[in-house]
Scaffold this motif. Sequence first.
Motif, PDB file in Angstrom:
ATOM      1  N   UNK A   1     -63.522 -43.517  93.149  1.00  0.00           N
ATOM      2  CA  UNK A   1     -64.660 -44.132  92.466  1.00  0.00           C
ATOM      3  C   UNK A   1     -64.075 -44.878  91.301  1.00  0.00           C
TER       4      UNK A   1
ATOM      5  N   UNK B   1     -60.465 -32.754  92.067  1.00  0.00           N
ATOM      6  CA  UNK B   1     -61.048 -32.325  90.813  1.00  0.00           C
ATOM      7  C   UNK B   1     -59.932 -32.096  89.660  1.00  0.00           C
TER       8      UNK B   1
ATOM      9  N   UNK C   1     -53.718 -21.803  84.038  1.00  0.00           N
ATOM     10  CA  UNK C   1     -54.854 -21.518  85.298  1.00  0.00           C
ATOM     11  C   UNK C   1     -55.175 -22.656  85.662  1.00  0.00           C
ATOM     12  N   UNK C   2     -55.597 -23.936  84.898  1.00  0.00           N
ATOM     13  CA  UNK C   2     -56.349 -25.067  85.379  1.00  0.00           C
ATOM     14  C   UNK C   2     -55.229 -25.925  86.035  1.00  0.00           C
TER      15      UNK C   2
ATOM     16  N   UNK D   1     -52.420 -24.994  87.752  1.00  0.00           N
ATOM     17  CA  UNK D   1     -52.216 -24.489  89.025  1.00  0.00           C
ATOM     18  C   UNK D   1     -53.221 -24.605  90.091  1.00  0.00           C
ATOM     19  N   UNK D   2     -54.553 -24.397  89.811  1.00  0.00           N
ATOM     20  CA  UNK D   2     -55.663 -24.849  90.393  1.00  0.00           C
ATOM     21  C   UNK D   2     -55.715 -26.234  90.765  1.00  0.00           C
ATOM     22  N   UNK D   3     -55.561 -27.129  90.026  1.00  0.00           N
ATOM     23  CA  UNK D   3     -55.502 -28.569  90.337  1.00  0.00           C
ATOM     24  C   UNK D   3     -54.485 -28.900  91.258  1.00  0.00           C
ATOM     25  N   UNK D   4     -53.198 -28.384  90.988  1.00  0.00           N
ATOM     26  CA  UNK D   4     -52.171 -28.539  92.274  1.00  0.00           C
ATOM     27  C   UNK D   4     -52.572 -28.126  93.551  1.00  0.00           C
ATOM     28  N   UNK D   5     -53.496 -26.875  93.611  1.00  0.00           N
ATOM     29  CA  UNK D   5     -53.813 -26.602  94.850  1.00  0.00           C
ATOM     30  C   UNK D   5     -54.943 -27.341  95.494  1.00  0.00           C
ATOM     31  N   UNK D   6     -55.686 -27.788  94.509  1.00  0.00           N
ATOM     32  CA  UNK D   6     -57.016 -29.000  95.047  1.00  0.00           C
ATOM     33  C   UNK D   6     -56.245 -30.172  95.731  1.00  0.00           C
TER      34      UNK D   6
ATOM     35  N   UNK E   1     -67.467 -34.067  92.033  1.00  0.00           N
ATOM     36  CA  UNK E   1     -67.937 -32.940  91.399  1.00  0.00           C
ATOM     37  C   UNK E   1     -69.526 -33.292  91.178  1.00  0.00           C
TER      38      UNK E   1
ATOM     39  N   UNK F   1     -72.847 -31.608  89.686  1.00  0.00           N
ATOM     40  CA  UNK F   1     -73.419 -30.353  88.887  1.00  0.00           C
ATOM     41  C   UNK F   1     -74.742 -30.317  89.101  1.00  0.00           C
TER      42      UNK F   1
ATOM     43  N   UNK G   1     -53.596 -18.830  91.423  1.00  0.00           N
ATOM     44  CA  UNK G   1     -54.280 -20.070  91.007  1.00  0.00           C
ATOM     45  C   UNK G   1     -54.338 -21.418  92.064  1.00  0.00           C
TER      46      UNK G   1
ATOM     47  N   UNK H   1     -56.230 -20.338  95.004  1.00  0.00           N
ATOM     48  CA  UNK H   1     -57.869 -20.646  94.609  1.00  0.00           C
ATOM     49  C   UNK H   1     -58.137 -22.241  94.759  1.00  0.00           C
ATOM     50  N   UNK H   2     -57.317 -23.022  94.105  1.00  0.00           N
ATOM     51  CA  UNK H   2     -57.403 -24.486  94.514  1.00  0.00           C
ATOM     52  C   UNK H   2     -57.429 -25.170  95.822  1.00  0.00           C
TER      53      UNK H   2
ATOM     54  N   UNK I   1     -60.838 -24.037  97.206  1.00  0.00           N
ATOM     55  CA  UNK I   1     -61.732 -24.912  96.478  1.00  0.00           C
ATOM     56  C   UNK I   1     -61.905 -26.356  97.078  1.00  0.00           C
TER      57      UNK I   1
ATOM     58  N   UNK J   1     -66.709 -26.893  90.881  1.00  0.00           N
ATOM     59  CA  UNK J   1     -65.755 -25.736  90.779  1.00  0.00           C
ATOM     60  C   UNK J   1     -65.843 -25.842  89.225  1.00  0.00           C
TER      61      UNK J   1
ATOM     62  N   UNK K   1     -65.558 -22.704  85.472  1.00  0.00           N
ATOM     63  CA  UNK K   1     -65.250 -21.212  85.017  1.00  0.00           C
ATOM     64  C   UNK K   1     -66.619 -20.467  85.292  1.00  0.00           C
TER      65      UNK K   1
ATOM     66  N   UNK L   1     -62.445 -17.836  89.039  1.00  0.00           N
ATOM     67  CA  UNK L   1     -63.367 -19.147  89.066  1.00  0.00           C
ATOM     68  C   UNK L   1     -64.456 -18.950  89.969  1.00  0.00           C
TER      69      UNK L   1
END
Lengths: 226, 226
Positions: A78, A91, A170-171, A173-178, B52, B54, B173, B176-177, B180, B196, B198, B218
């Motif tokens: 976007x 995200x 925490x943020x 590592x989650x972002x990496x997984x996303x 995302x 909301x 984490x 989780x990503x 997600x 996604x 908190x 999360x």
Amino acid sequence: MNRRTFLKSVPAFTVLAGTASSLAQDLEPITLAKPETDGGKSVLAALKERRTTRNIREKALPPQTLSNLLWGAFGVNRENEPFRGPGRTAASASNSQEIDLYVALPEGVYLYEAVGHRLTPVVAGDFRRRSGRRAAARAPVNIFYVVDIAKYKKAPFQEPGLRDPEVQKSYYYVATGLIASNVYLFAASQGLAAHFHNCDKRNTPKEFKLRPEQRVLFAQTVGYPA
Amino acid sequence: MNRRTFLKSVPAFTVLAGTASSLAQDLEPITLAKPETDGGKSVLAALKERRTTRNIREKALPPQTLSNLLWGAFGVNRENEPFRGPGRTAASASNSQEIDLYVALPEGVYLYEAVGHRLTPVVAGDFRRRSGRRAAARAPVNIFYVVDIAKYKKAPFQEPGLRDPEVQKSYYYVATGLIASNVYLFAASQGLAAHFHNCDKRNTPKEFKLRPEQRVLFAQTVGYPA
């Protein structure tokens, strides 16, 4: 001079790669093709095929596939989000877009610049072995996930905890997984193989010329299944 | 007795929800429909739509959509992996499959059991507000990401660092990503909204009857876009 003769006459190839060729200016920026935004399997069909595949061939990915892969991983989907800048395929915490993708190809390491959709040279030479041994070291693409903590200070939303190192952890590592899941599903949708794993965190910060606020987290290997 | 009368005559509705109705045995297990493994947008088209959202409507998801959502998130996509047990739609550290999905629906919270593809009651009552205020508290589905550290001890591969709490943190984490993003792309492929974020980590461990080795990380809200 065929390949065999060349290799025989230059036994110190790795030394060459580590000196003269390691200057990023030896590499040209790569302008990636406009990404395709349709084609391949459905999300549900890709979820059915999603798996970790460690045995990956050396064969290079076509330029369009490399373009689609990086765009899908964390590209701009976007252009003009009000007050937020470009929207991404994954995200991130407070839209900080804190993860950078360092892409190791056989000839060198590049930074993926999502805005502009191009690869900017970081260092020449083959650093794929920093991703892993065996198949990973010879696979056509290795993506290194690198967080830039400094980006949290510039995030458009300064939510509570964004300056707390434990919360940041925490943020990012989650972002990496996303992002990594985008890669897994893109690979599954195209019949490609992917493998997310640990990587060398000792040598890469210096080799990739990272700033103190940057940290190498993980790597993901992508190519054709063996 | 219409709804208004009922509410007037029972002002202590929340108290009721917290006592008589909070017993999990008041809820029936939900056998999810067999998940569909095709249909909806391609992965590339879903990546184009990924964002995302909301603002989510209260409208419930059809049972088949709920089934597809949870299977896509972290379901079993390979029944018989040699030496590894069931394969899942998202990777995990050493295949520990350390994340559990606690699913808050209007009537109660359920544990998603991937093997068997069903929802097992955890606690009756509306706990969606633990995911967030406003739209999240009224959206049809809220998924809580809960890690079970004990699963690292049972992982089929005991790689170095798997017992180190800091390493574990990086793993769960990321895991989780990975899940997600499956949810984000499934939602995008079906025209659904996902967010996604908190969540309440203070009340949920007791309310969800978690063991000491479990931690709420999360939450992710899913429904129809407003």
